[in-house]
Design a protein around this motif. Sequence first.
Motif, PDB file in Angstrom:
ATOM      1  N   ALA A  73     -36.543   0.149 -29.259  1.00  0.00           N
ATOM      2  CA  ALA A  73     -36.748  -1.290 -29.994  1.00  0.00           C
ATOM      3  C   ALA A  73     -35.259  -2.126 -29.811  1.00  0.00           C
ATOM      4  O   ALA A  73     -34.775  -1.013 -30.518  1.00  0.00           O
ATOM      5  N   HIS A  74     -35.468  -3.109 -29.870  1.00  0.00           N
ATOM      6  CA  HIS A  74     -34.485  -3.972 -30.812  1.00  0.00           C
ATOM      7  C   HIS A  74     -32.775  -4.066 -29.567  1.00  0.00           C
ATOM      8  O   HIS A  74     -32.040  -4.977 -29.772  1.00  0.00           O
ATOM      9  N   LYS A  75     -32.992  -3.566 -28.744  1.00  0.00           N
ATOM     10  CA  LYS A  75     -32.196  -3.490 -27.440  1.00  0.00           C
ATOM     11  C   LYS A  75     -31.786  -4.612 -27.327  1.00  0.00           C
ATOM     12  O   LYS A  75     -32.569  -5.279 -26.443  1.00  0.00           O
ATOM     13  N   LYS A 153     -40.076  -5.097 -30.598  1.00  0.00           N
ATOM     14  CA  LYS A 153     -40.940  -3.509 -29.909  1.00  0.00           C
ATOM     15  C   LYS A 153     -40.374  -2.814 -28.935  1.00  0.00           C
ATOM     16  O   LYS A 153     -40.182  -3.940 -28.199  1.00  0.00           O
ATOM     17  N   ALA A 154     -40.822  -1.716 -28.381  1.00  0.00           N
ATOM     18  CA  ALA A 154     -40.575  -1.199 -27.125  1.00  0.00           C
ATOM     19  C   ALA A 154     -41.641  -1.525 -26.532  1.00  0.00           C
ATOM     20  O   ALA A 154     -42.837  -0.516 -27.021  1.00  0.00           O
ATOM     21  N   ILE A 155     -41.657  -1.883 -25.890  1.00  0.00           N
ATOM     22  CA  ILE A 155     -42.821  -1.863 -24.877  1.00  0.00           C
ATOM     23  C   ILE A 155     -42.989  -0.947 -23.280  1.00  0.00           C
ATOM     24  O   ILE A 155     -42.203  -1.036 -22.521  1.00  0.00           O
ATOM     25  N   ALA A 186     -39.775   0.076 -23.177  1.00  0.00           N
ATOM     26  CA  ALA A 186     -38.213  -0.177 -22.875  1.00  0.00           C
ATOM     27  C   ALA A 186     -38.106  -1.882 -24.396  1.00  0.00           C
ATOM     28  O   ALA A 186     -39.154  -2.022 -24.543  1.00  0.00           O
ATOM     29  N   SER A 187     -37.598  -2.151 -24.539  1.00  0.00           N
ATOM     30  CA  SER A 187     -37.410  -2.892 -25.403  1.00  0.00           C
ATOM     31  C   SER A 187     -37.249  -4.058 -25.128  1.00  0.00           C
ATOM     32  O   SER A 187     -37.538  -4.744 -24.111  1.00  0.00           O
ATOM     33  N   GLY A 188     -38.208  -5.151 -25.294  1.00  0.00           N
ATOM     34  CA  GLY A 188     -38.847  -6.405 -25.193  1.00  0.00           C
ATOM     35  C   GLY A 188     -37.624  -7.225 -25.414  1.00  0.00           C
ATOM     36  O   GLY A 188     -37.888  -8.740 -24.723  1.00  0.00           O
ATOM     37  N   VAL A 189     -36.287  -7.286 -26.175  1.00  0.00           N
ATOM     38  CA  VAL A 189     -35.625  -8.399 -26.277  1.00  0.00           C
ATOM     39  C   VAL A 189     -35.345  -8.848 -24.973  1.00  0.00           C
ATOM     40  O   VAL A 189     -34.654 -10.093 -24.868  1.00  0.00           O
ATOM     41  N   PRO A 190     -34.229  -8.410 -23.926  1.00  0.00           N
ATOM     42  CA  PRO A 190     -33.605  -8.519 -23.192  1.00  0.00           C
ATOM     43  C   PRO A 190     -34.683  -9.673 -22.070  1.00  0.00           C
ATOM     44  O   PRO A 190     -34.217 -10.555 -21.482  1.00  0.00           O
ATOM     45  N   LEU A 191     -35.696  -9.690 -21.859  1.00  0.00           N
ATOM     46  CA  LEU A 191     -37.096  -9.947 -21.065  1.00  0.00           C
ATOM     47  C   LEU A 191     -36.896 -11.507 -21.761  1.00  0.00           C
ATOM     48  O   LEU A 191     -36.773 -12.738 -21.134  1.00  0.00           O
ATOM     49  N   PHE A 192     -37.038 -11.397 -23.582  1.00  0.00           N
ATOM     50  CA  PHE A 192     -36.738 -12.692 -24.661  1.00  0.00           C
ATOM     51  C   PHE A 192     -35.685 -13.612 -24.375  1.00  0.00           C
ATOM     52  O   PHE A 192     -35.724 -14.701 -23.740  1.00  0.00           O
ATOM     53  N   GLN A 193     -34.130 -12.824 -23.782  1.00  0.00           N
ATOM     54  CA  GLN A 193     -33.297 -13.484 -23.494  1.00  0.00           C
ATOM     55  C   GLN A 193     -33.222 -14.101 -22.649  1.00  0.00           C
ATOM     56  O   GLN A 193     -32.669 -15.116 -22.229  1.00  0.00           O
TER      57      GLN A 193
END
Length: 285
Positions: A73-75, A153-155, A186-193
Amino acid sequence: MPELTAWEKEEIDRANASGRTPVVFVHGLWLLSSSWKAWRELFEGSGYTTLAPGWPDDPPTVEEARANPEVFAHKMVQQVTDHYLAAIAELARQPVVIGHSFGGLIAQKIAGAGAAAVTVTIDNAPFRGVLAVPLSSIKSAAPVLGNPANRGKAIALTFEQFQYGWANNLDEDEARRLYDEYHVPASGVPLFQAVVANVNPFHNEVTVDVKNPDRGPLLVIAGANDNTVPLAITKGTFAQQEKNPGVTEFLEIPGRGHSLTIDHGWAEVAQEALAFVDRFAPQPE
């Protein structure tokens, strides 16, 4: 400076001791660096030395990753890029960099920073300036983007989601084998970025310097039937990278989906990457 693990430092030391041109492999979401094992063996057998650092805090095995999903998470994209740049800074020779999916995006960020001698990007995630948003890529990302809370989250993907996004060109038996052998949360952050890259010009980590004259030769490889990163995205990547004064080439591989680096046809893709690297990589004297 990001902290490298003991095993990553050992790989760096091994590469430096070899005297060979290093090849750095960068994995993307839902995989670990161990997914590059067959590629590493091919490149090692062809005269290169290889290393495959992980993303920060990656567990060493798929089993541990599934048991401890919260570590992913959070990567964020720049955090991961900086981790690879820290590893590359310890190499005695400027490396070849090969990345897949978000690893392909990160490989291009590394190249844009002037830290790669040669770069191969395979079915890469889009960056700022790549405008195409095909419906299949939206559907592939929906397990993450469908809930804003997933950003922190990690998804993990269900098998059915993996089949659509990764294994749409494979039979069910192979798809199941790949899911069981390789898939991790996997971290959800990169997709939102990535999804806001073209609407948020500030603090945008999903940006690639495509004009740096020190970028080096770059090959964009596209799986023609990829649902996660359709051709419109890889062709958009090529259009952006063509702005560079250096060599920029595009290769479309028919009938291949997002699993093209790990499925039964991985060697075809790897041989194309190797041929490009052989043409342009500096060789030790």
